[in-house]
Design a protein around this motif. Structure first.
Motif, short mmCIF file in Angstrom:
data_model
loop_
_atom_site.label_atom_id
_atom_site.label_comp_id
_atom_site.label_asym_id
_atom_site.label_seq_id
_atom_site.Cartn_x
_atom_site.Cartn_y
_atom_site.Cartn_z
N PHE A 144 0.86 -1.19 0.00
CA PHE A 144 0.00 0.00 0.00
C PHE A 144 0.89 1.24 0.00
CE2 PHE A 144 -3.02 2.76 2.68
CZ PHE A 144 -3.60 3.29 1.55
N LEU A 145 0.88 1.99 -1.10
CA LEU A 145 1.72 3.17 -1.24
C LEU A 145 0.97 4.43 -0.87
CD1 LEU A 145 3.92 2.98 -4.50
CD2 LEU A 145 4.56 2.51 -2.14
N VAL A 146 1.63 5.27 -0.10
CA VAL A 146 1.12 6.61 0.17
C VAL A 146 2.19 7.61 -0.26
CG1 VAL A 146 -0.34 5.85 2.08
CG2 VAL A 146 2.00 6.59 2.55
N ASP A 147 1.78 8.85 -0.46
CA ASP A 147 2.69 9.91 -0.89
C ASP A 147 3.22 10.61 0.37
OD1 ASP A 147 3.99 12.14 -1.90
OD2 ASP A 147 2.56 12.41 -3.54
N ALA A 148 4.51 10.43 0.65
CA ALA A 148 5.09 11.03 1.86
C ALA A 148 5.14 12.54 1.78
CB ALA A 148 6.50 10.46 2.09
N ALA A 179 -6.95 2.08 3.80
CA ALA A 179 -6.22 1.29 4.79
C ALA A 179 -7.18 0.38 5.54
CB ALA A 179 -5.47 2.21 5.75
N GLU A 180 -8.38 0.89 5.84
CA GLU A 180 -9.39 0.07 6.51
C GLU A 180 -9.85 -1.08 5.62
OE1 GLU A 180 -11.70 -1.18 9.59
OE2 GLU A 180 -10.23 0.45 9.60
N ILE A 181 -10.00 -0.80 4.32
CA ILE A 181 -10.40 -1.86 3.38
C ILE A 181 -9.34 -2.94 3.30
CG2 ILE A 181 -10.86 -2.34 0.94
CD1 ILE A 181 -12.16 0.40 0.74
N LEU A 182 -8.07 -2.54 3.24
CA LEU A 182 -6.98 -3.52 3.13
C LEU A 182 -6.86 -4.37 4.39
CD1 LEU A 182 -4.21 -1.40 1.36
CD2 LEU A 182 -5.57 -3.24 0.39
N ARG A 183 -7.14 -3.81 5.55
CA ARG A 183 -7.09 -4.59 6.79
C ARG A 183 -8.09 -5.74 6.75
NH1 ARG A 183 -5.54 0.17 9.70
NH2 ARG A 183 -7.68 0.91 9.68
N LYS A 184 -9.21 -5.52 6.06
CA LYS A 184 -10.25 -6.54 6.02
C LYS A 184 -10.04 -7.56 4.89
CE LYS A 184 -13.76 -3.35 7.87
NZ LYS A 184 -15.04 -2.64 7.58
N ARG A 185 -9.47 -7.11 3.76
CA ARG A 185 -9.45 -7.96 2.57
C ARG A 185 -8.11 -8.63 2.31
NH1 ARG A 185 -13.45 -5.37 -1.86
NH2 ARG A 185 -13.00 -7.40 -2.80
N ALA A 186 -7.01 -8.08 2.79
CA ALA A 186 -5.68 -8.60 2.44
C ALA A 186 -5.07 -9.35 3.62
CB ALA A 186 -4.76 -7.45 2.02
N ASP A 187 -4.36 -10.44 3.31
CA ASP A 187 -3.68 -11.22 4.35
C ASP A 187 -2.38 -10.57 4.79
OD1 ASP A 187 -5.68 -13.14 4.20
OD2 ASP A 187 -4.66 -14.26 2.61
N HIS A 188 -1.60 -10.11 3.85
CA HIS A 188 -0.33 -9.45 4.15
C HIS A 188 -0.35 -8.06 3.53
CE1 HIS A 188 1.66 -13.15 5.59
NE2 HIS A 188 0.97 -13.75 4.62
N VAL A 189 -0.12 -7.04 4.34
CA VAL A 189 -0.09 -5.65 3.86
C VAL A 189 1.23 -5.02 4.27
CG1 VAL A 189 -1.20 -3.38 3.88
CG2 VAL A 189 -2.59 -5.45 4.02
N ILE A 190 1.92 -4.43 3.31
CA ILE A 190 3.14 -3.66 3.57
C ILE A 190 2.82 -2.20 3.28
CG2 ILE A 190 5.55 -3.29 2.92
CD1 ILE A 190 5.62 -6.18 1.95
N TYR A 250 2.19 6.30 10.37
CA TYR A 250 2.00 5.39 11.52
C TYR A 250 0.54 5.36 11.95
CZ TYR A 250 6.99 4.62 12.42
OH TYR A 250 8.31 4.23 12.33
N ALA A 251 -0.19 6.47 11.71
CA ALA A 251 -1.57 6.57 12.16
C ALA A 251 -2.51 5.64 11.40
CB ALA A 251 -2.06 8.02 12.01
N LEU A 252 -2.06 5.07 10.28
CA LEU A 252 -2.92 4.17 9.51
C LEU A 252 -3.08 2.81 10.17
CD1 LEU A 252 -1.65 4.95 5.88
CD2 LEU A 252 -3.75 5.74 6.96
N GLY A 253 -2.22 2.50 11.14
CA GLY A 253 -2.35 1.23 11.87
C GLY A 253 -1.93 0.01 11.08
N LEU A 254 -1.03 0.20 10.09
CA LEU A 254 -0.55 -0.92 9.28
C LEU A 254 0.91 -1.23 9.58
CD1 LEU A 254 -2.19 -0.03 5.83
CD2 LEU A 254 -2.92 -1.77 7.47
N GLY A 255 1.38 -0.82 10.72
CA GLY A 255 2.75 -1.10 11.10
C GLY A 255 3.69 0.02 10.69
N GLU A 256 4.98 -0.27 10.81
CA GLU A 256 5.99 0.73 10.50
C GLU A 256 6.05 0.97 8.99
OE1 GLU A 256 10.81 1.50 10.99
OE2 GLU A 256 9.87 -0.30 11.83
N PRO A 257 5.94 2.22 8.55
CA PRO A 257 6.00 2.50 7.11
C PRO A 257 7.42 2.32 6.56
CG PRO A 257 5.83 4.55 8.34
CD PRO A 257 5.68 3.45 9.34
N LEU A 258 7.48 1.83 5.33
CA LEU A 258 8.76 1.63 4.66
C LEU A 258 9.06 2.86 3.81
CD1 LEU A 258 11.10 -0.22 3.65
CD2 LEU A 258 9.50 -1.09 1.92
N ARG A 259 10.19 3.49 4.08
CA ARG A 259 10.58 4.68 3.31
C ARG A 259 11.07 4.25 1.93
NH1 ARG A 259 12.14 9.45 6.66
NH2 ARG A 259 13.20 10.11 4.75
#
Length: 483
Positions: A88-92, A104-115, A134-143
């Motif tokens: 899941f890419l966001v624009d920093a 992000a809420e949709i991916l938490r429900k539909r995907a098994d592994h989310v980066i 970090y506020a998206l609740g999907l773990g540590e973001p990858l730069r």
């Protein structure tokens, strides 16, 4: 066992740029304009020693209706369901938006592994956006910086454990076999799983190219709709088409060059032309209501110039009422307007109902077989003798042109070399006579045929040598005659 990684996110966050970096080629169109990508594009990605399939998706938007954006969103959600991992890419630089939070809420429900990846994070401009992620609740973001290749090593270490998990699962599920597969078999061009038949579907906008491929696939894999020009990228899809391993390229509609002013449309057309050069068989798709428009003729001529095997398919045949008269008019127009493709298959199909697709499959296989055909030199020269006897070459300026022998130099498309005297004086009409004779005698309708005339070196050792000076005896005899 390879895994599948789907890159998802809002429009213009850098999904296609990251896709191109992972596959190592500029396959996906990239532009500053949002919403460039519309279809799902798959590619073979490499990251260190990892080999996996990566999917580039359309930008997620907050629409759920039957509009173009709504259909694009459903196609992206389908990619999320079929992928093993979602990146899941966001624009920093832009920061986290309400749309990012919703998806992000949709991916938490539909995907098994989310980066979670924060793209465009190079320099200080992206630091605040990375912290907000970090506020998206999907773990540590990858730069990440897809443009400059930053963060690829970190992405590798995140994907490595997942790849090991899939490898262990594949080894446990793999059946035992004692078969010894040898690679010593002679090479041929029969379509196989390792080397599938490459087919490109080209035509004007709204001719039904994407609908046709979806019908062949049996699923809505490509984005379709009433709007003209939906397809932008040249999307390739692998399938088993009636028992034939095939890779089909869907291309963007090609309008007249004078009407193509938008930069993005120019990129789309260029991508489609590149797909034609990679293809073995090109299906030129026409609209039954307005066949053989000027642009259709240019497209078909381009495919022939590139040396591809050509099949002409007339779509929307289910809407025609007087089919017999229409078909007769189509065949007459085809022979008159495209003489360079004389004998090429002309097939009527309906992309909506699927009628005629079996005939299209047979025509594609037939065109591919002719395109790869090789003729022995003995048969060629026997044919050449009969052709020359029926119609001898002309004698421009009183110089008789002799055709000595012929041989096939190449296939894909078939190319023939004729050894003759004074090849520069042989008129084009006689070359056409030979090409038409090759088509008729060796049953090679429609395929491009290349003919090369070469001069054979004369074996006379004195040819071209300067006149020798007279000997003493000759001088003496000439002097006595003078006396």
């Amino acid at each position: 066992m390879s895994f599948t990684l789907a890159i998802v996110g809002r429009p213009n966050v850098g999904k296609s740029t990251l896709f191109n970096r992972l596959v190592g080629k500029r396959l996906a169109l990239v532009d500053d304009q949002p919403g460039v990508t519309r279809d799902l594009r798959e590619g073979d990605a490499r990251l260190g020693d990892l080999r996996f399939t990566v999917i580039d998706t359309a930008g997620l938007e907050e629409v759920t209706d039957e509009s173009l954006q709504g259909r694009m969103r459903r196609l992206t959600e389908r990619a999320v369901d079929m992928a093993d991992i979602c990146l899941f890419l966001v624009d920093a630089r832009t920061g986290i938006t309400p749309t990012d939070e919703m998806f992000a809420e949709i991916l938490r429900k539909r995907a098994d592994h989310v980066i979670l990846g924060a793209n465009k994070a190079e320099g200080r401009a992206g630091e605040s956006g990375v912290l907000d992620a970090y506020a998206l609740g999907l773990g540590e973001p990858l730069r990440l910086s897809a443009e400059h290749g930053e963060g690829m090593d970190e992405l590798y270490h995140i994907l490595r454990p997942v790849a090991d998990e899939f490898s262990e699962r594949a080894e446990a599920d793999a059946p035992e076999t004692d078969l010894d597969v040898s690679d010593d078999a002679p090479e041929d061009f029969t379509p196989s799983a390792k080397r599938p038949l490459q087919v490109a579907v080209i035509g004007r906008p709204n001719a039904g190219k994407s609908t046709l491929i979806n019908t062949i696939l049996g699923e809505d894999r490509l984005l379709t709709g009433p709007e003209a020009g939906i397809t932008r990228d040249a999307i390739s899809v692998s399938l088993n088409w009636l028992g034939t391993p095939t890779r089909i390229f869907d291309t963007a509609g090609m309008r007249k060059k004078a009407r193509v002013t938008d930069k993005l449309e120019k990129l789309s057309v260029s991508d489609g032309l590149r797909a034609v050069r990679f293809a073995e068989v090109v299906v030129v798709l026409l609209d039954a209501a307005i066949p053989f428009e000027q642009q259709d003729l240019r497209i078909a001529d381009f495919a022939e110039t590139e040396g591809r095997a050509v099949v002409v398919a007339v779509n929307k045949w289910d809407l025609e009422e007087d089919k017999q008269d229409k078909l007769k008019a189509l065949r007459t127009g085809f022979e008159k307007l495209l003489p360079q493709l004389r004998g090429a298959p002309l097939v009527t199909v309906s992309a909506i109902t699927g009628k005629g697709l079996d005939r299209l499959h047979d025509a594609v296989l037939r065109a591919h077989e002719v395109w790869n055909r090789r003729i022995s030199t003995a048969r060629l020269n026997q044919w050449l003798g009969a052709m020359v006897e029926a119609h001898p070459p002309p004698a421009p300026g009183g110089k008789r042109i002799k055709l000595r022998y012929a041989t096939q130099a190449k296939t894909r498309p078939p190319g023939f070399v004729f050894m003759c005297s004074h090849p520069e004086d042989l008129p084009a009409s006689y070359t056409r006579y030979l090409v038409n004779g090759l088509r008729d005698h060796f049953d090679m309708p429609g395929t491009p045929i290349r003919v090369f005339m070469r001069s054979q070196n004369d074996k006379n050792p004195f040819k071209g040598r300067k006149k020798a000076p007279p000997s003493k005896l000759r001088k003496h005899l000439q002097g006595r005659k003078a006396d």
